[in-house]
Design a protein around this motif. Structure first.
Motif, PDB file in Angstrom:
ATOM      1  N   GLY A 107      -8.358   2.482  -3.094  1.00 29.23           N
ATOM      2  CA  GLY A 107      -8.206   3.480  -4.147  1.00 29.23           C
ATOM      3  C   GLY A 107      -7.173   3.068  -5.179  1.00 29.23           C
ATOM      4  O   GLY A 107      -6.291   2.244  -4.911  1.00 29.23           O
ATOM      5  N   PRO A 108      -7.262   3.636  -6.399  1.00 27.32           N
ATOM      6  CA  PRO A 108      -6.345   3.244  -7.476  1.00 27.32           C
ATOM      7  C   PRO A 108      -4.881   3.544  -7.166  1.00 27.32           C
ATOM      8  O   PRO A 108      -3.986   2.962  -7.783  1.00 27.32           O
ATOM      9  CB  PRO A 108      -6.853   4.053  -8.680  1.00 27.32           C
ATOM     10  CG  PRO A 108      -7.651   5.173  -8.091  1.00 27.32           C
ATOM     11  CD  PRO A 108      -8.243   4.649  -6.826  1.00 27.32           C
ATOM     12  N   ALA A 139      -8.769  -6.084  -5.501  1.00 22.93           N
ATOM     13  CA  ALA A 139      -9.435  -5.786  -4.235  1.00 22.93           C
ATOM     14  C   ALA A 139      -8.803  -4.571  -3.557  1.00 22.93           C
ATOM     15  O   ALA A 139      -9.503  -3.704  -3.015  1.00 22.93           O
ATOM     16  CB  ALA A 139      -9.372  -7.002  -3.312  1.00 22.93           C
ATOM     17  N   LEU A 140      -7.477  -4.485  -3.582  1.00 22.21           N
ATOM     18  CA  LEU A 140      -6.792  -3.347  -2.974  1.00 22.21           C
ATOM     19  C   LEU A 140      -7.155  -2.044  -3.670  1.00 22.21           C
ATOM     20  O   LEU A 140      -7.376  -1.017  -3.014  1.00 22.21           O
ATOM     21  CB  LEU A 140      -5.280  -3.569  -3.015  1.00 22.21           C
ATOM     22  CG  LEU A 140      -4.741  -4.647  -2.061  1.00 22.21           C
ATOM     23  CD1 LEU A 140      -3.329  -5.045  -2.455  1.00 22.21           C
ATOM     24  CD2 LEU A 140      -4.766  -4.139  -0.626  1.00 22.21           C
ATOM     25  N   ASP A 200       0.887   3.571  -3.635  1.00 25.06           N
ATOM     26  CA  ASP A 200       1.592   4.701  -3.043  1.00 25.06           C
ATOM     27  C   ASP A 200       1.529   4.695  -1.517  1.00 25.06           C
ATOM     28  O   ASP A 200       2.312   5.378  -0.851  1.00 25.06           O
ATOM     29  CB  ASP A 200       1.004   6.021  -3.565  1.00 25.06           C
ATOM     30  CG  ASP A 200       1.202   6.200  -5.065  1.00 25.06           C
ATOM     31  OD1 ASP A 200       2.131   5.556  -5.601  1.00 25.06           O
ATOM     32  OD2 ASP A 200       0.432   6.955  -5.683  1.00 25.06           O
ATOM     33  N   LYS A 201       0.601   3.943  -0.971  1.00 28.20           N
ATOM     34  CA  LYS A 201       0.458   3.883   0.487  1.00 28.20           C
ATOM     35  C   LYS A 201       1.474   2.928   1.118  1.00 28.20           C
ATOM     36  O   LYS A 201       1.685   2.956   2.330  1.00 28.20           O
ATOM     37  CB  LYS A 201      -0.957   3.448   0.859  1.00 28.20           C
ATOM     38  CG  LYS A 201      -2.070   4.340   0.293  1.00 28.20           C
ATOM     39  CD  LYS A 201      -3.442   3.798   0.660  1.00 28.20           C
ATOM     40  CE  LYS A 201      -4.549   4.583  -0.049  1.00 28.20           C
ATOM     41  NZ  LYS A 201      -4.615   5.982   0.416  1.00 28.20           N
ATOM     42  N   PHE A 202       2.075   2.082   0.283  1.00 25.41           N
ATOM     43  CA  PHE A 202       3.011   1.075   0.772  1.00 25.41           C
ATOM     44  C   PHE A 202       4.422   1.341   0.260  1.00 25.41           C
ATOM     45  O   PHE A 202       4.611   1.720  -0.895  1.00 25.41           O
ATOM     46  CB  PHE A 202       2.590  -0.327   0.309  1.00 25.41           C
ATOM     47  CG  PHE A 202       1.271  -0.802   0.849  1.00 25.41           C
ATOM     48  CD1 PHE A 202       1.189  -1.431   2.082  1.00 25.41           C
ATOM     49  CD2 PHE A 202       0.108  -0.616   0.112  1.00 25.41           C
ATOM     50  CE1 PHE A 202      -0.026  -1.873   2.576  1.00 25.41           C
ATOM     51  CE2 PHE A 202      -1.109  -1.062   0.589  1.00 25.41           C
ATOM     52  CZ  PHE A 202      -1.180  -1.682   1.832  1.00 25.41           C
ATOM     53  N   ALA A 203       5.408   1.105   1.110  1.00 23.35           N
ATOM     54  CA  ALA A 203       6.798   1.088   0.657  1.00 23.35           C
ATOM     55  C   ALA A 203       7.125  -0.283   0.081  1.00 23.35           C
ATOM     56  O   ALA A 203       7.939  -0.406  -0.838  1.00 23.35           O
ATOM     57  CB  ALA A 203       7.738   1.416   1.817  1.00 23.35           C
TER      58      ALA A 203
END
Length: 448
Positions: free
Chosen positions: A115-116, A109-110, A120-123
């Protein structure tokens, strides 16, 4: 059969079995009457066993059944403790132990929604859900904000990531369709309780609640309206997609914990803040928060009320309707004829309905007792008394209520107000509610 259809079939079977159990208990009651057992004892026994079965099944379900259970839970303060107990236990179990989505489904779902390169958006991202909701689950994570300056390190922000269950929309519709057939069971538990309008209204809210981007926009409006507010805190939206919502994480004491074990001071303050949110939001944001379930609120360390769910709202661009405040003030002033004329103008009384003005005033005054005095403490006993007065077919209040009408434009406001009162009674909160209405409810304040 895949997991989703199998779970849906299991839900439907559990809900469909409820009337069969009720029919068996009713037949048992008839048998007991035949051998001379007192009817009030039989009725209490049937009520108790119906409540236990109904609430137990609701406690095992997600989808529409959970949404319905959450909405109805704010009214449990009006039920006798022996009936409300199983309900509270079922909902607590549901909130704390609902089976989580498989991790692979969460990641899928994420990827689809963010996006694939979503990682990278999360630490950090915790695969174990921190909470379960009616149409999704919440994960704790740390979001990377853009750096303040070029070549700087990204800022890290603790966030809540709400991920919608696959097939949530179909589950909601199917469950609510089944639940609409169970209205008679709730009348056994609480005479006078009509759940059909509640279910119909919940069904109308489904489409909005399933769209997390719509919820994100609503939350942004609330956050702007209450920015730097001393009483209400609304977390900012970080990112959104149709089935994913990322918002600032909110630490605090859940309102359910305040209800169950909070100090008198905490409960009183939570009640005051809930009332401020309810009456100030239409004027400040043009919106009414329409889901007063305790799971949507936190009492923060700095004393503010944190609000964490904006899936259900009533859109009131002109603010709270002025006739509500004006008619309540007229009632407090004892102006029975003016109250009836105003109610007729707003559609609460049909044009050709003959009705006694003083009887209408006597009907309304107990309801508005909390704002007839400078301070009022809501209690479960007060709510049970009102439920009995208005719900018993033999009471004058019940007979008069059958002559009154609830205009469609007031339906959601009415439901949310009742729900908020239910929470205040669970809190047993004392506060200066009249003062809050004088500040925020149009038409209520005395004019020179």
């Amino acid at each position: 059969m895949t997991d989703i259809p199998r779970r849906a079939a299991s839900r439907t079977a559990k809900l469909a079995a409820l009337p069969l159990g009720f029919a068996g208990r009713t037949a048992l009651g008839l048998g007991k009457r035949a051998v001379g057992i007192a009817s009030d004892v039989i009725s209490a026994d049937i009520q108790q066993r119906t409540a236990e079965q109904l609430f137990s099944v609701l406690g095992q379900l997600k989808g529409g059944a959970m949404k319905f259970g959450q909405a109805l839970s704010v009214f449990e303060a009006a039920m006798p403790d022996e009936m409300a107990g199983p309900y509270r236990q079922a909902l607590t179990k549901l909130q704390e132990a609902a089976p989580p989505m498989p991790v692979a489904n969460v990641h899928k779902a994420l990827a689809e929604q963010l996006g694939p390169d979503w990682r990278d958006k999360f630490a950090e991202f915790d695969d174990n859900p921190a909470a379960a909701a009616s149409i999704g689950q919440v994960h704790r994570a740390v979001w990377k904000l853009p750096p303040a300056r070029r070549n700087g390190k990204p800022k890290l922000l603790p966030v809540a990531v709400k991920v919608q269950y696959p097939g949530a929309g179909d589950a909601l519709v199917a469950d609510l369709k089944q639940l609409s057939r169970l209205a008679g069971m709730f009348k056994i538990i609480q005479p006078g309780m009509d759940v059909k309008p509640l279910i119909a209204e919940l069904r109308d809210r489904i489409i909005e609640e399933l769209d997390y981007e719509m919820e994100a926009e609503t939350q942004r409006v609330f956050a702007e309206a209450y920015q730097d507010d001393p009483d209400i805190f609304v977390p900012r939206v970080v990112a959104s997609a149709p089935r994913i919502l990322v918002t600032e994480w909110v630490d605090g004491k859940p309102l359910a914990d305040v209800i169950s074990g909070g100090t008198v001071e905490e409960r009183d303050e939570a009640g005051r803040l809930m009332a401020i949110l309810h009456f100030s939001a239409p004027g400040r944001a043009g919106l009414l928060h329409a889901d007063p379930h305790p799971g949507n609120f936190r009492l923060l360390a700095d004393g503010r009320l944190g609000v964490i769910d904006f899936g259900a709202v009533a859109r009131l661009p002109d603010g709270h309707p002025e006739p509500i405040g004006r008619l309540v003030r007229l009632a407090l002033d004892g102006r029975a004829k003016d109250v009836v004329d105003g109610l007729r103008d707003e559609g609460f009384i049909k044009p050709d309905e003959e009705i006694d003005a003083q009887a209408v005033l006597d009907f309304l005054l107990p309801m508005i007792e909390p704002i007839a005095v400078e301070r009022f403490r809501f209690t479960r006993a007060w709510l049970r008394g009102e439920a009995t007065r208005l719900g018993s077919p033999r009471s004058p209040g019940y007979q008069l209520s059958r002559k009154l009408n609830l205009p469609p434009s007031y339906l959601l406001i009415h439901r949310v107000t009742l729900g908020s009162i239910g929470v205040l009674c669970q809190l047993e909160a004392e506060a200066p509610y009249r003062e809050i209405l004088e500040e925020w409810l149009p038409g209520f304040a005395l004019t020179d």
